[in-house]
Design a protein around this motif. Structure first.
Motif, mmCIF file in Angstrom:
data_model
loop_
_atom_site.group_PDB
_atom_site.id
_atom_site.type_symbol
_atom_site.label_atom_id
_atom_site.label_comp_id
_atom_site.label_asym_id
_atom_site.label_seq_id
_atom_site.Cartn_x
_atom_site.Cartn_y
_atom_site.Cartn_z
ATOM 1 N N SER A 31 1.003 -0.995 0.376
ATOM 2 C CA SER A 31 -0.105 0.239 0.468
ATOM 3 C C SER A 31 0.858 1.154 -0.113
ATOM 4 O O SER A 31 2.041 0.991 0.715
ATOM 5 C CB SER A 31 -1.107 -0.121 1.179
ATOM 6 O OG SER A 31 -1.387 1.301 1.768
ATOM 7 N N VAL A 67 -14.212 -4.941 2.977
ATOM 8 C CA VAL A 67 -13.963 -3.826 1.866
ATOM 9 C C VAL A 67 -14.205 -2.852 2.831
ATOM 10 O O VAL A 67 -15.076 -2.271 3.732
ATOM 11 C CB VAL A 67 -15.156 -4.453 0.485
ATOM 12 C CG1 VAL A 67 -14.478 -5.835 0.306
ATOM 13 C CG2 VAL A 67 -16.492 -4.135 1.801
ATOM 14 N N THR A 70 -16.102 2.263 -3.441
ATOM 15 C CA THR A 70 -15.947 2.793 -3.633
ATOM 16 C C THR A 70 -16.182 4.103 -3.763
ATOM 17 O O THR A 70 -15.684 5.839 -4.598
ATOM 18 C CB THR A 70 -15.506 2.633 -4.929
ATOM 19 O OG1 THR A 70 -16.886 2.446 -5.662
ATOM 20 C CG2 THR A 70 -14.997 1.090 -5.063
ATOM 21 N N GLU A 81 -13.774 -1.949 -2.917
ATOM 22 C CA GLU A 81 -12.970 -2.392 -3.338
ATOM 23 C C GLU A 81 -11.941 -2.738 -1.825
ATOM 24 O O GLU A 81 -13.065 -2.393 -0.368
ATOM 25 C CB GLU A 81 -12.013 -0.518 -2.997
ATOM 26 C CG GLU A 81 -10.084 -0.693 -3.761
ATOM 27 C CD GLU A 81 -10.107 0.118 -3.107
ATOM 28 O OE1 GLU A 81 -8.490 0.685 -3.214
ATOM 29 O OE2 GLU A 81 -10.086 1.595 -3.494
ATOM 30 N N HIS A 82 -11.451 -4.033 -2.516
ATOM 31 C CA HIS A 82 -10.861 -4.863 -1.092
ATOM 32 C C HIS A 82 -9.825 -4.897 -0.735
ATOM 33 O O HIS A 82 -8.729 -4.123 -1.358
ATOM 34 C CB HIS A 82 -11.312 -5.832 -1.088
ATOM 35 C CG HIS A 82 -10.798 -7.064 -1.854
ATOM 36 N ND1 HIS A 82 -9.661 -6.532 -3.570
ATOM 37 C CD2 HIS A 82 -9.946 -8.009 -1.593
ATOM 38 C CE1 HIS A 82 -9.402 -7.592 -3.809
ATOM 39 N NE2 HIS A 82 -8.914 -8.370 -2.641
ATOM 40 N N SER A 83 -9.173 -5.037 0.406
ATOM 41 C CA SER A 83 -7.604 -5.245 1.347
ATOM 42 C C SER A 83 -7.973 -6.529 1.281
ATOM 43 O O SER A 83 -9.150 -7.187 2.719
ATOM 44 C CB SER A 83 -7.727 -4.208 1.864
ATOM 45 O OG SER A 83 -7.672 -2.760 1.353
ATOM 46 N N GLN A 116 -13.347 -4.009 -6.609
ATOM 47 C CA GLN A 116 -12.146 -4.093 -7.151
ATOM 48 C C GLN A 116 -10.716 -4.044 -5.997
ATOM 49 O O GLN A 116 -10.587 -4.065 -5.124
ATOM 50 C CB GLN A 116 -12.828 -2.044 -8.288
ATOM 51 C CG GLN A 116 -12.570 -1.534 -7.078
ATOM 52 C CD GLN A 116 -13.175 -0.511 -7.741
ATOM 53 O OE1 GLN A 116 -13.531 -0.183 -8.738
ATOM 54 N NE2 GLN A 116 -12.701 1.043 -6.985
ATOM 55 N N SER A 117 -9.732 -3.767 -6.532
ATOM 56 C CA SER A 117 -8.084 -3.603 -5.883
ATOM 57 C C SER A 117 -7.107 -2.626 -6.664
ATOM 58 O O SER A 117 -7.088 -2.794 -7.624
ATOM 59 C CB SER A 117 -8.213 -4.657 -4.980
ATOM 60 O OG SER A 117 -6.650 -4.522 -4.145
ATOM 61 N N ILE A 119 -3.203 -2.429 -6.947
ATOM 62 C CA ILE A 119 -1.694 -3.935 -6.373
ATOM 63 C C ILE A 119 -0.492 -3.034 -7.174
ATOM 64 O O ILE A 119 -0.353 -2.973 -8.428
ATOM 65 C CB ILE A 119 -2.295 -5.166 -6.690
ATOM 66 C CG1 ILE A 119 -3.077 -5.296 -6.324
ATOM 67 C CG2 ILE A 119 -0.922 -5.565 -6.165
ATOM 68 C CD1 ILE A 119 -3.545 -7.111 -6.694
ATOM 69 N N SER A 126 0.186 -11.586 -4.758
ATOM 70 C CA SER A 126 -1.101 -11.206 -4.632
ATOM 71 C C SER A 126 -1.578 -11.009 -6.091
ATOM 72 O O SER A 126 -2.809 -11.068 -6.755
ATOM 73 C CB SER A 126 -1.136 -9.692 -4.584
ATOM 74 O OG SER A 126 -2.679 -9.270 -4.104
ATOM 75 N N HIS A 130 -5.472 -12.708 -6.926
ATOM 76 C CA HIS A 130 -6.443 -12.308 -7.212
ATOM 77 C C HIS A 130 -6.718 -12.754 -9.369
ATOM 78 O O HIS A 130 -7.771 -13.149 -9.517
ATOM 79 C CB HIS A 130 -6.345 -10.412 -7.574
ATOM 80 C CG HIS A 130 -6.968 -10.195 -6.153
ATOM 81 N ND1 HIS A 130 -5.012 -10.313 -5.343
ATOM 82 C CD2 HIS A 130 -7.352 -9.756 -5.727
ATOM 83 C CE1 HIS A 130 -5.974 -9.963 -4.523
ATOM 84 N NE2 HIS A 130 -6.593 -9.416 -4.134
ATOM 85 N N GLU A 158 -10.249 -6.193 -10.847
ATOM 86 C CA GLU A 158 -11.974 -5.686 -10.911
ATOM 87 C C GLU A 158 -12.222 -7.723 -10.866
ATOM 88 O O GLU A 158 -11.770 -8.417 -12.201
ATOM 89 C CB GLU A 158 -12.932 -4.652 -11.917
ATOM 90 C CG GLU A 158 -12.672 -5.031 -13.142
ATOM 91 C CD GLU A 158 -13.724 -4.761 -13.211
ATOM 92 O OE1 GLU A 158 -14.512 -3.221 -12.942
ATOM 93 O OE2 GLU A 158 -14.271 -5.100 -14.492
#
Length: 165
Positions: A31, A67, A70, A81-83, A116-117, A119, A126, A130, A158
């Protein structure tokens, strides 16, 4: 590693969740953030119905997923949006995949059509996770921000639900 259980994240998990988050931030490819927030800020920023932890056979939290919306606009109500973060000692054992599968089931049941994310391209593990979970690359934001003194790109991914229309 003992069998994992995935369950809803509880406030009592705060210490472990934030420690795992900080470990991911310290590794440098998770991040743009450099410090995990206080629990109140973490809690307020994430949707309560879609926050999960993976717990090992000893009852220790070894990973989490959550999440955030957004946008506050109604048209984007089905986009989140997730982590996902895993304790370094528990990586490469399927923890993130179990968490991601649980999140996908949870969001689809709630009518979410897009997860969505963003990275970092250097986070190959990761990105591979995904892709295996049905995410697709929709683009790369080049040099979108500075992190530890250098410009970083972000790969945007996504996953569109095949069951929520």
């Amino acid at each position: 590693m003992a069998p994992l259980t995935v369950r809803a994240l509880r406030a009592t998990d705060a210490g472990r969740v934030l420690a795992i988050y900080q470990a991911g931030l310290d590794a440098g490819d998770a991040s743009f953030e450099t410090t995990a927030p206080a629990w109140a800020a973490f809690d307020a920023a994430r949707l309560p119905g879609h926050r999960f932890v993976a717990v090992d056979g000893d009852g220790v939290v070894v990973g989490w997923i959550a999440v955030a919306p957004t946008s506050t606009r109604a048209v984007y109500a089905g986009v989140v949006e997730h982590s996902v973060y895993v304790d370094p000692a528990a990586r490469r054992r399927g923890v993130a995949r179990q968490l991601l599968d649980t999140l996908i089931a949870s969001t689809e049941a709630a009518g979410v059509w897009t997860i969505q994310s963003g990275i970092f391209p250097e986070n190959a593990a990761s990105l591979a996770l995904h892709r295996r979970a049905g995410f697709r690359v929709i683009g790369v934001r080049e040099r979108v921000g500075r992190h530890h003194g250098r410009w970083r790109d972000v790969v945007l991914l996504e996953r569109r639900s095949p069951v929520v229309d």
